[in-house]
Every structure is written in structure tokens, then in C-alpha cells.
Design a protein around this motif. Structure first.
Motif: not given
Length: 410
Positions: A107-125
Motif C-alpha cells: 500500500m505504501a508503494q502504491l501510494l507513491q507509484t499509483d495514487p489512484d489505485l491506492s485510493q480505490a483500494i482504501s475506499g469503499n467503491n
């Protein structure tokens, strides 16, 4: 003593066991309770796997402690849940999301490299997550296709014209991609939305959000805004015409003078009135020059009167949403680079009469406007003849500065 065992489906099982009982015997009891074969069971205590031969007391298990049971069958099912469909979406998006959420490093890596995917994983949609997964799959597929094409071109016939054309296109596209990547790294602001310049003003005592546009020849007010400000009664319809620029708008006339308030100071202002309901008030180059305004983008202010008044440009949150579609407003207001075709028709004896038809040709109507006569008078005061001045103004479409430069150069 009594212990509790939680299964992967969050079922809690209570067991009465001896502290010196082996793990294997506990699994045998759990087989009766859960129907999961002993060989497929895995018991965890404090996150660590236990061995069948170990005793509960040796592991430190005490009364009312909690153990976790994981079965190899459920692990296989969980593995199936983490599979992806051919289009890149998850077979079980909820399980896939939960699995990724538990991996803090990923998740920390995705936050740096792909913030959109990281946000989608952290969200509820989950629908958004599936859409992003499909999008990333398409991007990977396209990248793979491009690599395969590049590899095929390396082995293509060097005398094949079509192959050479594709190689040339690939080289050109590679340069474009490198330029785009460099812009993302060194000039990311270039991809951000640019909000146009608005300031707070008052027109005849009515507060407005004024669009500051140095590319507009004239200061413009809409008919509805002029009516709201109580100025429509001063509309001079002799100055009907057409505003030319990005698009065209009908000029209903002019309001020759009215007070505007910028900061705490009042200034006289003249307006061209357009039949444009979606554009309220545009502060153009004529008034910017008249009142010696400076657009200071360093301090983000509009300075008026040579700096005697400074008003800040509005932030995006302070601008009404209906004003944020600048492209549409520019088309309707014909602001950027707009020229105004309007004026009074004149007889040979110079008596002004109301215009009987709209001003069509820019050169014709400009040469007959009251503003045009004012420009002629100013240039004649510099010592030039009337005919020469008129010809110069017509040559430069009524631009006083360019006409003066032409006359001095001649």
C-alpha cells in the motif's frame, strides 16, 4: 482450562482442554466441531504457527486465550478469490481489496507509484476499483503490444518502405513520450487546470465577479447584468453591431460612463453591452489602460491607478461554478482578441444619425464610429493631416498605437 478458537469465517469455538494437551489433540477436537480434517488444520497463537507435538502450556496458552485456525482448503479458496479475470478485474473484488489492504508495504508503494489505485483500494467503491484494474490491464496490454511491434520492426526488411515508415513513427512517438515524461517530472504545473483571473468589483453599487481579460479590446457587460446594476436605461442603441473574436455576439449598444468600485476607490468606466446571458462582466483592455492597471501574477493581485489600489485575484473556490467554463464564456463574449464592429453612421455634413442597419464590415463601421473620430483628433494633434490619419487608422483596423507608429515611420 477454557480456550477459544476463531476460524477464518470468524466463527468462535470454545473448548475445555488440559493445559498439557498437545496441539494435535486440540486439532482432533476441532475436527469434530468444524468437520475440517486434522491434516488441513493450522493453529496460530499470537500470530505464530504451532506444531502438533507442542503442548499448550509450553506455548504459553492460558485460560481464556484465543487461537486461530486456518485450513488449507480455505487458503485455496482464498487464493481463488484473489485471481483476476481476463479483462484485469478481480474475480472477488472484496477479497482482493482486503488482501491488499493488509499488505502495508504494498500500500505504501502504491501510494507513491499509483495514487489512484491506492485510493480505490482504501475506499469503499468496489466498482471504481474494478474500473481502475481494467484500465491498468489495458495500459499493460497496450505497452506489451508496442514492445512487440518495436521488436518486430528490429527484424523487419530494411528495404521495406512500410516498415521504415513505422520505424520513423515509432522514433517520433518515443521522442514525444520522453518529452511528456520530462514535463511530468519538471513541469507538472503544465498539466493542471488554469483558472482565469477574477476580482471583486462593484458596478453602480452592485457587487460582481469581474473577469479580467487583457486580450479583450473592450470592457463588456451583459444585458441582464446591466439591468441588475440599473444601467440599462443609459444604453445607447446607436452603437449596435457585432463583436468579432473567438465567436460572434450581438452588440446591443454602449453605456458611456458609470461608476465602478475597485477596492475602496471609484473609477469611471464605459461598457459595451452584449446579448450574452451567461457572461456578466468582463474588464477589458480599454479600462485596464485607462486606469493604468497592472496584472501582477507574482503577488496575484490587480493593481489599479498605478498601484494606488491592489485587489487580489479570486481563488477557484470563490468563483461561481457557472463562470469556470471559460472556453464557453470566451466564445459567447468573444473576448480574447475580440474586435468590436459598432458605431454611428454619418452623413457628409458630419451630423450623427442613429444607425439603420447593424455594422457589418469592421473597417467600414470602425471608420465611422465616434471613437474613431476621437482617435483622428488625437493623431492630428501630433501634426499629421486628416486624410493620412484616416488612411492609417483604416489600414490598422482602428488601432491607434499601430497607426501612430506607421505615421511616424512614414
Amino acid at each position: 482450562m477454557r480456550i477459544a478458537v476463531m476460524t477464518v469465517d470468524e466463527q468462535i469455538i470454545s473448548l475445555d482442554v488440559d493445559p498439557h494437551e498437545t496441539v494435535e489433540n486440540v486439532k482432533a477436537l476441532l475436527e469434530v466441531e468444524t468437520n475440517v480434517p486434522l491434516q488441513q488444520q493450522q493453529l496460530l497463537f499470537n500470530g505464530k504457527e504451532t506444531r502438533n507435538s507442542e503442548k499448550l502450556s509450553a506455548l504459553g496458552v492460558k485460560d481464556e486465550d484465543l487461537l486461530m485456525m486456518i485450513s488449507s482448503a480455505s487458503s485455496g479458496a482464498a487464493g481463488n478469490d484473489l485471481r483476476l479475470n481476463p479483462d484485469g478485474s478481480a474475480v472477488n473484488p472484496a477479497a482482493f481489496q482486503q488482501h491488499l489492504q493488509r499488505d502495508s508495504g504494498l500500500m505504501a508503494q502504491l501510494l507513491q507509484t499509483d495514487p489512484d489505485l491506492s485510493q480505490a483500494i482504501s475506499g469503499n467503491n468496489l466498482h471504481k476499483l474494478q474500473d481502475i484494474l481494467r484500465s491498468r490491464h489495458r495500459q499493460r496490454s497496450e505497452l506489451q503490444r508496442q514492445k512487440e511491434e518495436e521488436l518486430a520492426l528490429l527484424y523487419a526488411d530494411p528495404f521495406n518502405v512500410e516498415a521504415q515508415r513505422k520505424i520513423e513513427a515509432a522514433i517520433r512517438q518515443k521522442g514525444i513520450d520522453e518529452n511528456w515524461a520530462a514535463a511530468l517530472e519538471y513541469n507538472p504545473e503544465g498539466f493542471a487546470r488554469v483558472v482565469m483571473l477574477y476580482v471583486d468589483m462593484e458596478v453602480n453599487g452592485i457587487p460582481l465577479k469581474a473577469f479580467v481579460d487583457s486580450g479583450a479590446q473592450s470592457t463588456i457587460i451583459s444585458k441582464s447584468c446591466a439591468e441588475k446594476c440599473g444601467l440599462l436605461r443609459l444604453l445607447d442603441q446607436r452603437y449596435k453591431g457585432i463583436a468579432h473574436g473567438v465567436g460572434q455576439s450581438e452588440i446591443l449598444g454602449r453605456i458611456h460612463v458609470a461608476p465602478i468600485k475597485i477596492g475602496n476607490n471609484f473609477y469611471p468606466c464605459s461598457f459595451v453591452v452584449l446579448d450574452s446571458p451567461n457572461m456578466e462582466f468582463l474588464f477589458g483592455l480599454d479600462m485596464l489602460r485607462k486606469h493604468q492597471c497592472t496584472i501582477d501574477l507574482k503577488d496575484n493581485v490587480l493593481k489599479v491607478g498605478g498601484g494606488e489600489v491592489s485587489v487580489p485575484f479570486l481563488q477557484e473556490k470563490d468563483i461561481p461554478s457557472r463562470f469556470l467554463d471559460e472556453e464557453r464564456l470566451l466564445n459567447e463574449a468573444s473576448s480574447s482578441g475580440a474586435t468590436v464592429s459598432s458605431g454611428l453612421t454619418q452623413k457628409k455634413n458630419t451630423d450623427a444619425t442613429p444607425a439603420s442597419q447593424p455594422s457589418g464590415a469592421t473597417e467600414h463601421s470602425t471608420s465611422q464610429g465616434a471613437d474613431f473620430e476621437g482617435k483622428v483628433s488625437k493623431l492630428m494633434e501630433l501634426g499629421f493631416g486628416r486624410e493620412a490619419v484616416i488612411q492609417a487608422l483604416r489600414l490598422f483596423n482602428g488601432n491607434e498605437d499601430q497607426a501612430a507608429g506607421f505615421l511616424f515611420g512614414g
